[in-house]
Design a protein around this motif. Sequence first.
Motif, PDB file in Angstrom:
ATOM      1  N   LYS A 292      10.904  11.542  -4.056  1.00 55.27           N
ATOM      2  CA  LYS A 292      12.072  11.133  -5.048  1.00 55.27           C
ATOM      3  C   LYS A 292      11.746  10.016  -6.031  1.00 55.27           C
ATOM      4  CE  LYS A 292      16.047  12.474  -2.120  1.00 55.27           C
ATOM      5  NZ  LYS A 292      17.132  11.967  -1.463  1.00 55.27           N
ATOM      6  N   GLY A 293      10.500   9.302  -5.806  1.00 51.34           N
ATOM      7  CA  GLY A 293      10.120   8.510  -6.652  1.00 51.34           C
ATOM      8  C   GLY A 293      10.984   7.292  -6.462  1.00 51.34           C
ATOM      9  N   ALA A 294      11.601   6.881  -5.491  1.00 50.52           N
ATOM     10  CA  ALA A 294      12.164   5.565  -4.820  1.00 50.52           C
ATOM     11  C   ALA A 294      11.247   4.695  -4.526  1.00 50.52           C
ATOM     12  CB  ALA A 294      13.527   5.835  -4.317  1.00 50.52           C
ATOM     13  N   LEU A 295      10.106   5.050  -3.702  1.00 47.66           N
ATOM     14  CA  LEU A 295       9.257   4.212  -3.002  1.00 47.66           C
ATOM     15  C   LEU A 295       8.080   4.447  -3.502  1.00 47.66           C
ATOM     16  CD1 LEU A 295      10.487   4.743   0.692  1.00 47.66           C
ATOM     17  CD2 LEU A 295      11.148   2.920  -0.937  1.00 47.66           C
ATOM     18  N   VAL A 296       7.038   3.459  -3.512  1.00 49.34           N
ATOM     19  CA  VAL A 296       5.445   3.551  -3.656  1.00 49.34           C
ATOM     20  C   VAL A 296       5.038   3.603  -2.197  1.00 49.34           C
ATOM     21  CG1 VAL A 296       3.615   2.276  -4.526  1.00 49.34           C
ATOM     22  CG2 VAL A 296       5.945   2.335  -5.907  1.00 49.34           C
ATOM     23  N   ARG A 297       4.122   4.429  -2.018  1.00 44.44           N
ATOM     24  CA  ARG A 297       3.274   4.624  -0.705  1.00 44.44           C
ATOM     25  C   ARG A 297       1.870   4.470  -0.871  1.00 44.44           C
ATOM     26  NH1 ARG A 297       3.744  10.299   2.093  1.00 44.44           N
ATOM     27  NH2 ARG A 297       2.526  10.802   0.587  1.00 44.44           N
ATOM     28  N   GLU A 298       1.249   3.513  -0.002  1.00 40.97           N
ATOM     29  CA  GLU A 298      -0.102   3.173  -0.166  1.00 40.97           C
ATOM     30  C   GLU A 298      -0.659   3.472   1.542  1.00 40.97           C
ATOM     31  OE1 GLU A 298      -3.335  -0.500  -0.929  1.00 40.97           O
ATOM     32  OE2 GLU A 298      -1.092  -0.782  -1.370  1.00 40.97           O
ATOM     33  N   GLN A 299      -2.028   4.105   1.319  1.00 44.98           N
ATOM     34  CA  GLN A 299      -2.644   4.108   2.694  1.00 44.98           C
ATOM     35  C   GLN A 299      -3.169   3.133   3.122  1.00 44.98           C
ATOM     36  OE1 GLN A 299      -4.338   8.158   3.012  1.00 44.98           O
ATOM     37  NE2 GLN A 299      -4.625   7.980   5.252  1.00 44.98           N
ATOM     38  N   ILE A 300      -3.215   2.519   4.165  1.00 40.24           N
ATOM     39  CA  ILE A 300      -3.909   1.513   4.704  1.00 40.24           C
ATOM     40  C   ILE A 300      -4.443   1.958   6.301  1.00 40.24           C
ATOM     41  CG2 ILE A 300      -3.969  -0.683   5.664  1.00 40.24           C
ATOM     42  CD1 ILE A 300      -2.950  -0.515   2.544  1.00 40.24           C
ATOM     43  N   GLY A 301      -5.700   2.363   6.393  1.00 40.03           N
ATOM     44  CA  GLY A 301      -6.348   3.017   7.373  1.00 40.03           C
ATOM     45  C   GLY A 301      -5.766   4.213   7.528  1.00 40.03           C
ATOM     46  N   ARG A 302      -5.048   4.679   8.822  1.00 39.91           N
ATOM     47  CA  ARG A 302      -4.365   5.792   9.102  1.00 39.91           C
ATOM     48  C   ARG A 302      -2.809   5.793   8.831  1.00 39.91           C
ATOM     49  NH1 ARG A 302      -6.344   7.727  14.908  1.00 39.91           N
ATOM     50  NH2 ARG A 302      -4.187   7.980  15.207  1.00 39.91           N
ATOM     51  N   ALA A 303      -2.431   4.655   8.432  1.00 40.20           N
ATOM     52  CA  ALA A 303      -1.111   4.595   8.142  1.00 40.20           C
ATOM     53  C   ALA A 303      -0.633   4.280   6.761  1.00 40.20           C
ATOM     54  CB  ALA A 303      -0.522   3.511   9.043  1.00 40.20           C
ATOM     55  N   TYR A 304       0.726   4.616   6.468  1.00 35.21           N
ATOM     56  CA  TYR A 304       1.076   4.123   5.237  1.00 35.21           C
ATOM     57  C   TYR A 304       2.104   3.055   4.843  1.00 35.21           C
ATOM     58  CZ  TYR A 304      -0.221   8.979   3.314  1.00 35.21           C
ATOM     59  OH  TYR A 304      -1.161   9.994   2.845  1.00 35.21           O
ATOM     60  N   THR A 305       2.080   2.217   4.176  1.00 35.74           N
ATOM     61  CA  THR A 305       2.967   1.371   3.973  1.00 35.74           C
ATOM     62  C   THR A 305       3.813   1.594   2.671  1.00 35.74           C
ATOM     63  OG1 THR A 305       1.349   0.005   2.388  1.00 35.74           O
ATOM     64  CG2 THR A 305       1.330  -0.758   5.021  1.00 35.74           C
ATOM     65  N   TYR A 306       4.940   1.147   2.569  1.00 34.20           N
ATOM     66  CA  TYR A 306       5.856   1.496   1.626  1.00 34.20           C
ATOM     67  C   TYR A 306       6.337   0.363   0.877  1.00 34.20           C
ATOM     68  CZ  TYR A 306       5.710   6.145   3.863  1.00 34.20           C
ATOM     69  OH  TYR A 306       5.238   7.195   4.607  1.00 34.20           O
ATOM     70  N   THR A 307       6.684   0.378  -0.192  1.00 39.75           N
ATOM     71  CA  THR A 307       7.503  -0.560  -1.153  1.00 39.75           C
ATOM     72  C   THR A 307       8.441   0.075  -2.139  1.00 39.75           C
ATOM     73  OG1 THR A 307       6.037  -0.767  -2.733  1.00 39.75           O
ATOM     74  CG2 THR A 307       5.870  -2.290  -1.015  1.00 39.75           C
ATOM     75  N   VAL A 308       9.607  -0.416  -2.253  1.00 43.36           N
ATOM     76  CA  VAL A 308      10.561  -0.006  -3.446  1.00 43.36           C
ATOM     77  C   VAL A 308       9.970   0.119  -4.803  1.00 43.36           C
ATOM     78  CG1 VAL A 308      12.543  -0.454  -4.443  1.00 43.36           C
ATOM     79  CG2 VAL A 308      12.462  -1.084  -1.988  1.00 43.36           C
ATOM     80  N   ALA A 309       9.941   1.316  -5.288  1.00 41.46           N
ATOM     81  CA  ALA A 309       9.301   1.276  -6.560  1.00 41.46           C
ATOM     82  C   ALA A 309      10.359   0.512  -7.712  1.00 41.46           C
ATOM     83  CB  ALA A 309       9.434   2.893  -6.996  1.00 41.46           C
ATOM     84  N   GLY A 310       9.598  -0.032  -8.845  1.00 46.06           N
ATOM     85  CA  GLY A 310      10.205  -0.740  -9.498  1.00 46.06           C
ATOM     86  C   GLY A 310      10.704  -2.038  -9.141  1.00 46.06           C
ATOM     87  N   ASP A 311      11.471  -2.714  -9.547  1.00 43.31           N
ATOM     88  CA  ASP A 311      12.075  -4.024  -9.411  1.00 43.31           C
ATOM     89  C   ASP A 311      12.916  -4.089  -8.065  1.00 43.31           C
ATOM     90  OD1 ASP A 311      12.816  -6.590  -9.532  1.00 43.31           O
ATOM     91  OD2 ASP A 311      14.164  -6.451 -11.506  1.00 43.31           O
ATOM     92  N   ALA A 312      12.240  -4.712  -7.157  1.00 44.33           N
ATOM     93  CA  ALA A 312      12.960  -4.930  -5.878  1.00 44.33           C
ATOM     94  C   ALA A 312      14.243  -5.654  -5.917  1.00 44.33           C
ATOM     95  CB  ALA A 312      11.920  -5.471  -4.891  1.00 44.33           C
ATOM     96  N   GLN A 313      14.238  -6.478  -6.732  1.00 39.75           N
ATOM     97  CA  GLN A 313      15.481  -7.529  -6.886  1.00 39.75           C
ATOM     98  C   GLN A 313      16.680  -6.730  -7.413  1.00 39.75           C
ATOM     99  OE1 GLN A 313      14.921 -10.903  -9.133  1.00 39.75           O
ATOM    100  NE2 GLN A 313      16.800 -11.885  -8.479  1.00 39.75           N
ATOM    101  N   ALA A 314      16.324  -5.908  -8.467  1.00 39.21           N
ATOM    102  CA  ALA A 314      17.314  -4.992  -8.886  1.00 39.21           C
ATOM    103  C   ALA A 314      17.727  -3.994  -7.964  1.00 39.21           C
ATOM    104  CB  ALA A 314      16.546  -4.274 -10.236  1.00 39.21           C
TER     105      ALA A 314
END
Length: 129
Positions: free
Chosen positions: A55-77
Amino acid sequence: MSTTGARPRGALERQVLACLAVADHPLTVAEVLADLGGDLAYTTVMTTLTRLHSKGALVREQIGRAYTYTVAGDAQAMGSSVTAQRMRRLLEAGDDRAGVLTRFVAGLQPEDEQLLAALLAATEHPEPR
């Protein structure tokens, strides 16, 4: 399908977003699961994270075999938005809106009361765009 322990529609997504919004680093599925606690299945959290990413709400990055997730855009907002949604739900759940708001304002620090008054004034008289 059992309704025991059922969440309202979208509640898990909001919980996951809130968890990621306050995190100080990208989280794996296992870390989100641990932060949420309860009796959720790993696959349930993984599916929720995948859907939020699509949905575009999270950014995903592959680290090894796993993914990590962060909030897309301004996390404080995002964190502010989640908190505002919680406040709105609590206000809507009660029968005495005026009483709740009166007690809320009475409990504010003077600087927060001034900020709220300024925000309300700006809402009443929006600046031309």
